[in-house]
Design a protein around this motif. Structure first.
Motif, PDB file in Angstrom:
ATOM      1  N   VAL A 339     -17.610  11.172  15.890  1.00  0.00           N
ATOM      2  CA  VAL A 339     -18.100  12.045  14.820  1.00  0.00           C
ATOM      3  C   VAL A 339     -19.409  12.730  15.208  1.00  0.00           C
ATOM      4  CG1 VAL A 339     -18.938  12.129  12.435  1.00  0.00           C
ATOM      5  CG2 VAL A 339     -16.955  10.717  13.019  1.00  0.00           C
ATOM      6  N   TYR A 340     -20.323  11.991  15.818  1.00  0.00           N
ATOM      7  CA  TYR A 340     -21.678  12.501  16.021  1.00  0.00           C
ATOM      8  C   TYR A 340     -22.039  12.818  17.472  1.00  0.00           C
ATOM      9  CZ  TYR A 340     -22.218  10.820  11.244  1.00  0.00           C
ATOM     10  OH  TYR A 340     -22.066  10.613   9.898  1.00  0.00           O
ATOM     11  N   GLY A 341     -21.239  12.401  18.426  1.00  0.00           N
ATOM     12  CA  GLY A 341     -21.555  12.643  19.827  1.00  0.00           C
ATOM     13  C   GLY A 341     -21.432  14.099  20.208  1.00  0.00           C
ATOM     14  N   THR A 342     -22.119  14.470  21.280  1.00  0.00           N
ATOM     15  CA  THR A 342     -22.076  15.852  21.756  1.00  0.00           C
ATOM     16  C   THR A 342     -21.346  15.973  23.096  1.00  0.00           C
ATOM     17  OG1 THR A 342     -24.271  15.507  22.728  1.00  0.00           O
ATOM     18  CG2 THR A 342     -24.178  16.553  20.550  1.00  0.00           C
ATOM     19  N   LYS A 343     -20.622  14.911  23.458  1.00  0.00           N
ATOM     20  CA  LYS A 343     -19.783  14.880  24.669  1.00  0.00           C
ATOM     21  C   LYS A 343     -20.628  14.995  25.944  1.00  0.00           C
ATOM     22  CE  LYS A 343     -15.847  16.933  22.182  1.00  0.00           C
ATOM     23  NZ  LYS A 343     -15.613  15.701  21.470  1.00  0.00           N
ATOM     24  N   HIS A 344     -21.835  14.503  25.877  1.00  0.00           N
ATOM     25  CA  HIS A 344     -22.750  14.540  27.016  1.00  0.00           C
ATOM     26  C   HIS A 344     -22.682  13.225  27.796  1.00  0.00           C
ATOM     27  CE1 HIS A 344     -26.454  14.763  29.338  1.00  0.00           C
ATOM     28  NE2 HIS A 344     -26.661  16.015  28.952  1.00  0.00           N
ATOM     29  N   SER A 345     -23.356  12.184  27.300  1.00  0.00           N
ATOM     30  CA  SER A 345     -23.406  10.887  27.984  1.00  0.00           C
ATOM     31  C   SER A 345     -23.374   9.754  26.967  1.00  0.00           C
ATOM     32  CB  SER A 345     -24.697  10.759  28.807  1.00  0.00           C
ATOM     33  OG  SER A 345     -24.788  11.791  29.757  1.00  0.00           O
ATOM     34  N   GLU A 346     -22.539   8.746  27.249  1.00  0.00           N
ATOM     35  CA  GLU A 346     -22.422   7.578  26.378  1.00  0.00           C
ATOM     36  C   GLU A 346     -22.407   6.324  27.244  1.00  0.00           C
ATOM     37  OE1 GLU A 346     -22.756   8.438  23.418  1.00  0.00           O
ATOM     38  OE2 GLU A 346     -21.780  10.372  23.115  1.00  0.00           O
ATOM     39  N   ALA A 347     -22.972   5.235  26.715  1.00  0.00           N
ATOM     40  CA  ALA A 347     -23.053   4.001  27.493  1.00  0.00           C
ATOM     41  C   ALA A 347     -22.635   2.800  26.660  1.00  0.00           C
ATOM     42  CB  ALA A 347     -24.474   3.792  28.014  1.00  0.00           C
ATOM     43  N   ILE A 348     -22.076   1.804  27.334  1.00  0.00           N
ATOM     44  CA  ILE A 348     -21.767   0.516  26.719  1.00  0.00           C
ATOM     45  C   ILE A 348     -22.436  -0.582  27.541  1.00  0.00           C
ATOM     46  CG2 ILE A 348     -19.576   0.326  27.991  1.00  0.00           C
ATOM     47  CD1 ILE A 348     -18.479  -1.317  25.641  1.00  0.00           C
ATOM     48  N   VAL A 349     -22.995  -1.544  26.854  1.00  0.00           N
ATOM     49  CA  VAL A 349     -23.554  -2.727  27.510  1.00  0.00           C
ATOM     50  C   VAL A 349     -22.726  -3.926  27.059  1.00  0.00           C
ATOM     51  CG1 VAL A 349     -25.617  -4.120  27.947  1.00  0.00           C
ATOM     52  CG2 VAL A 349     -25.846  -1.671  27.421  1.00  0.00           C
ATOM     53  N   THR A 350     -22.019  -4.529  27.993  1.00  0.00           N
ATOM     54  CA  THR A 350     -21.165  -5.675  27.683  1.00  0.00           C
ATOM     55  C   THR A 350     -20.811  -6.413  28.966  1.00  0.00           C
ATOM     56  OG1 THR A 350     -19.136  -6.411  26.580  1.00  0.00           O
ATOM     57  CG2 THR A 350     -19.001  -4.370  27.832  1.00  0.00           C
ATOM     58  N   GLU A 351     -20.555  -7.718  28.834  1.00  0.00           N
ATOM     59  CA  GLU A 351     -20.079  -8.510  29.970  1.00  0.00           C
ATOM     60  C   GLU A 351     -18.560  -8.636  29.956  1.00  0.00           C
ATOM     61  OE1 GLU A 351     -22.293  -9.692  32.519  1.00  0.00           O
ATOM     62  OE2 GLU A 351     -23.287  -8.103  31.351  1.00  0.00           O
ATOM     63  N   ASN A 352     -17.916  -8.044  28.952  1.00  0.00           N
ATOM     64  CA  ASN A 352     -16.463  -8.096  28.834  1.00  0.00           C
ATOM     65  C   ASN A 352     -15.876  -6.831  29.467  1.00  0.00           C
ATOM     66  OD1 ASN A 352     -13.752  -7.801  27.830  1.00  0.00           O
ATOM     67  ND2 ASN A 352     -14.230  -9.369  26.296  1.00  0.00           N
ATOM     68  N   ASN A 353     -15.247  -6.992  30.614  1.00  0.00           N
ATOM     69  CA  ASN A 353     -14.728  -5.831  31.343  1.00  0.00           C
ATOM     70  C   ASN A 353     -13.600  -5.121  30.607  1.00  0.00           C
ATOM     71  OD1 ASN A 353     -16.538  -6.089  33.475  1.00  0.00           O
ATOM     72  ND2 ASN A 353     -15.189  -7.480  34.611  1.00  0.00           N
ATOM     73  N   LYS A 354     -12.804  -5.852  29.848  1.00  0.00           N
ATOM     74  CA  LYS A 354     -11.737  -5.220  29.073  1.00  0.00           C
ATOM     75  C   LYS A 354     -12.315  -4.326  27.978  1.00  0.00           C
ATOM     76  CE  LYS A 354      -7.998  -8.579  29.811  1.00  0.00           C
ATOM     77  NZ  LYS A 354      -7.041  -9.504  29.158  1.00  0.00           N
ATOM     78  N   THR A 355     -13.364  -4.819  27.322  1.00  0.00           N
ATOM     79  CA  THR A 355     -14.039  -4.019  26.303  1.00  0.00           C
ATOM     80  C   THR A 355     -14.628  -2.761  26.930  1.00  0.00           C
ATOM     81  OG1 THR A 355     -14.580  -5.993  25.021  1.00  0.00           O
ATOM     82  CG2 THR A 355     -15.872  -4.030  24.572  1.00  0.00           C
ATOM     83  N   ALA A 356     -15.265  -2.933  28.092  1.00  0.00           N
ATOM     84  CA  ALA A 356     -15.849  -1.781  28.787  1.00  0.00           C
ATOM     85  C   ALA A 356     -14.782  -0.766  29.179  1.00  0.00           C
ATOM     86  CB  ALA A 356     -16.613  -2.251  30.018  1.00  0.00           C
ATOM     87  N   ALA A 357     -13.657  -1.256  29.677  1.00  0.00           N
ATOM     88  CA  ALA A 357     -12.577  -0.358  30.105  1.00  0.00           C
ATOM     89  C   ALA A 357     -12.034   0.454  28.932  1.00  0.00           C
ATOM     90  CB  ALA A 357     -11.465  -1.159  30.758  1.00  0.00           C
ATOM     91  N   LYS A 358     -11.910  -0.176  27.782  1.00  0.00           N
ATOM     92  CA  LYS A 358     -11.420   0.527  26.589  1.00  0.00           C
ATOM     93  C   LYS A 358     -12.417   1.600  26.172  1.00  0.00           C
ATOM     94  CE  LYS A 358      -9.771  -0.188  21.854  1.00  0.00           C
ATOM     95  NZ  LYS A 358      -9.492  -1.189  20.777  1.00  0.00           N
ATOM     96  N   PHE A 359     -13.697   1.264  26.209  1.00  0.00           N
ATOM     97  CA  PHE A 359     -14.741   2.229  25.867  1.00  0.00           C
ATOM     98  C   PHE A 359     -14.681   3.426  26.813  1.00  0.00           C
ATOM     99  CE2 PHE A 359     -19.013   3.955  26.415  1.00  0.00           C
ATOM    100  CZ  PHE A 359     -19.457   4.100  25.113  1.00  0.00           C
ATOM    101  N   MET A 360     -14.548   3.162  28.105  1.00  0.00           N
ATOM    102  CA  MET A 360     -14.536   4.238  29.105  1.00  0.00           C
ATOM    103  C   MET A 360     -13.328   5.156  28.932  1.00  0.00           C
ATOM    104  SD  MET A 360     -17.306   3.604  30.886  1.00  0.00           S
ATOM    105  CE  MET A 360     -17.766   3.372  32.593  1.00  0.00           C
ATOM    106  N   LYS A 361     -12.216   4.620  28.444  1.00  0.00           N
ATOM    107  CA  LYS A 361     -11.022   5.432  28.238  1.00  0.00           C
ATOM    108  C   LYS A 361     -11.085   6.250  26.950  1.00  0.00           C
ATOM    109  CE  LYS A 361      -7.781   2.493  30.832  1.00  0.00           C
ATOM    110  NZ  LYS A 361      -6.620   1.582  30.747  1.00  0.00           N
ATOM    111  N   LEU A 362     -11.681   5.684  25.900  1.00  0.00           N
ATOM    112  CA  LEU A 362     -11.611   6.322  24.589  1.00  0.00           C
ATOM    113  C   LEU A 362     -12.831   7.170  24.233  1.00  0.00           C
ATOM    114  CD1 LEU A 362      -9.984   3.508  22.397  1.00  0.00           C
ATOM    115  CD2 LEU A 362      -8.898   5.481  23.475  1.00  0.00           C
ATOM    116  N   ALA A 363     -13.998   6.836  24.750  1.00  0.00           N
ATOM    117  CA  ALA A 363     -15.181   7.633  24.434  1.00  0.00           C
ATOM    118  C   ALA A 363     -15.073   8.988  25.133  1.00  0.00           C
ATOM    119  CB  ALA A 363     -16.445   6.906  24.860  1.00  0.00           C
ATOM    120  N   ASP A 364     -15.246  10.060  24.375  1.00  0.00           N
ATOM    121  CA  ASP A 364     -15.055  11.415  24.902  1.00  0.00           C
ATOM    122  C   ASP A 364     -16.406  12.006  25.276  1.00  0.00           C
ATOM    123  OD1 ASP A 364     -14.128  13.897  25.574  1.00  0.00           O
ATOM    124  OD2 ASP A 364     -13.588  14.503  23.536  1.00  0.00           O
TER     125      ASP A 364
END
Length: 420
Positions: A339-364
């Motif tokens: 809703v609020y992102g500008t499609k520039h840069s987004e980051a996730i901090v987590t030790e769960n690689n599956k969670t990170a992978a989902k974020f990397m696929k879905l965050a635009d």
């Protein structure tokens, strides 16, 4: 220098740039590199002249009450002059993409086909306060075989004129014609409006600055636009984030240089992580002078929270302010970014690689990070040498736009009398 490089009409300057682009397209990589090195050397030799001009812009800015973040983008120092001169030298070291054969094949009739990388032609660059963009844009354009028309903001008019004057002095000693770098010295808005419509001379416009500038170019230009974007960048701290990684990432992304587009503006934090690490987060933010605008849940855990409203979630603060949004899940975090992102840069901090992978696929966004700061979305930091901007669109180029992003392709066919 000729009067078409700074003082002619916009149309005259554009026509001169198009003519210069033809000459530029015939030059070797070595000849282009020599010109870039000359430009870098000349800029450093004339640093005091550039800084004196910059002081005029700073004085005007102080009189007009420009915000601190804006003044930081406007400011030049001897170190910053050295940095953009080094940027030119780094671009000179980069591989020249022009002439690269991307693919080739032979048809059944014996005709050979090659897909070859070529310059765009003439680039119109429209930008705001940062005078270093004048150097970066010129260097990248020339190395990739393009002429460039520079239209900086009125707030940096003295700095930009001085920089272009110095670059022209260097080009006079090179094989690149001075007309390949045009600077529109007029501060009249009509000059910018005219630039929008010179489709017969200009191949692409690249706006770089705030949302208002970018939207104006996108909505009014008849010349194709390579759209850059503002940076409402988010860091999502997952419930499985390592606090020893999360806190330095948050602080670096927010405070290292808050006035740039890759600085973090919103911290999205899982409520479980916040509950467990509220004291350390609060202490770290306070120590670094960060003002928190948060939702009700954040206010329950962190002191001195300014209640956040709709504007805070969309705001590119460009200051030591940060919005804090609490969520119950990764999906909720991704929805907020959508809703609020500008499609520039987004980051996730987590030790769960599956969670990170989902974020990397879905965050635009053009750039996505796992356990790292958003501050790396930068041409120099990512090994491009320099960048002409961060593209947040999806056509032609996305992310930091280096040399290859300033080229297109031609298909070259070679036959022996074939007809169809």
């Amino acid at each position: 220098m000729t009067n078409t490089t700074m003082n002619g009409s916009v149309k005259t300057q554009a026509a001169a740039a198009k003519k210069a682009a033809k000459t530029l397209s015939l030059l070797s990589t070595e000849e282009k590199n020599e010109a870039l090195i000359m430009m870098a050397d000349q800029l450093e030799q004339e640093a005091s002249y550039i800084l004196a001009a910059n002081e005029k812009d700073l004085e005007n800015g102080r009189e007009k009450g420009y915000e601190e973040a804006f003044m930081d983008r406007l400011l030049l120092t001897k170190e910053r002059v050295h940095e953009f001169a080094e940027g030119l030298r780094e671009v000179a070291k980069r591989k020249d993409p022009v002439g690269d054969v991307l693919s080739s094949w032979t048809l059944d009739n014996g005709m050979n086909v090659e897909e070859v990388r070529v310059p765009l032609g003439v680039i119109g660059m429209i930008y705001e306060a940062r005078p270093n963009v004048t150097v970066d844009a010129a260097g990248l354009a020339l190395k990739s075989g393009n002429a460039v028309i520079l239209k900086g903001g009125s707030s940096a008019i003295f700095s930009n004129k001085a920089i272009v004057e110095i670059m022209h002095q260097a080009l006079e000693k090179s094989k690149i014609p001075q007309e390949a770098v045009q600077f529109i010295a007029s501060t009249d808005r009509n000059a910018t409006q005219e630039l929008f419509t010179l489709k017969e001379y200009i191949d692409v416009l690249i706006p770089r600055g705030g949302a208002s500038l970018i939207n104006t170019v996108v909505e009014n230009a008849t010349v194709p636009v390579l759209e850059t974007g503002v940076g409402n960048c988010h860091i999502y701290v997952d419930k499985e984030a390592d606090v020893e990684k999360a806190l330095p990432i948050i602080i670096n992304a927010k405070t290292d240089r808050p006035a740039v587009c890759n600085a973090a503006e919103t911290l999205i934090v899982h409520e479980d992580w916040l509950a467990a690490n509220k004291d350390r987060l609060a202490e770290t933010l306070k120590e670094n002078g960060v003002t928190v605008h948060g939702d009700a849940e954040a206010a329950n855990y962190l002191p001195d929270v300014i209640p956040a409203n709709e504007e805070d979630w969309a705001n590119e603060y460009l200051s030591l302010d940060i919005a804090v949004k609490t969520v119950k899940s990764l999906d909720e975090a991704i929805d907020h970014i959508e809703v609020y992102g500008t499609k520039h840069s987004e980051a996730i901090v987590t030790e769960n690689n599956k969670t990170a992978a989902k974020f990397m696929k879905l965050a635009d966004a053009a750039a996505l990070y796992h356990n790292a700061s958003t501050r790396f979305t930068d041409g120099s930091a990512l090994g491009f040498g320099a960048e002409i901007g961060i593209s947040t669109q999806k056509l032609h180029a996305r992310g930091p736009m280096g040399l290859e992003a300033l080229t297109t392709v031609k298909y070259l066919m070679s036959g022996n009398g074939q007809i169809r």
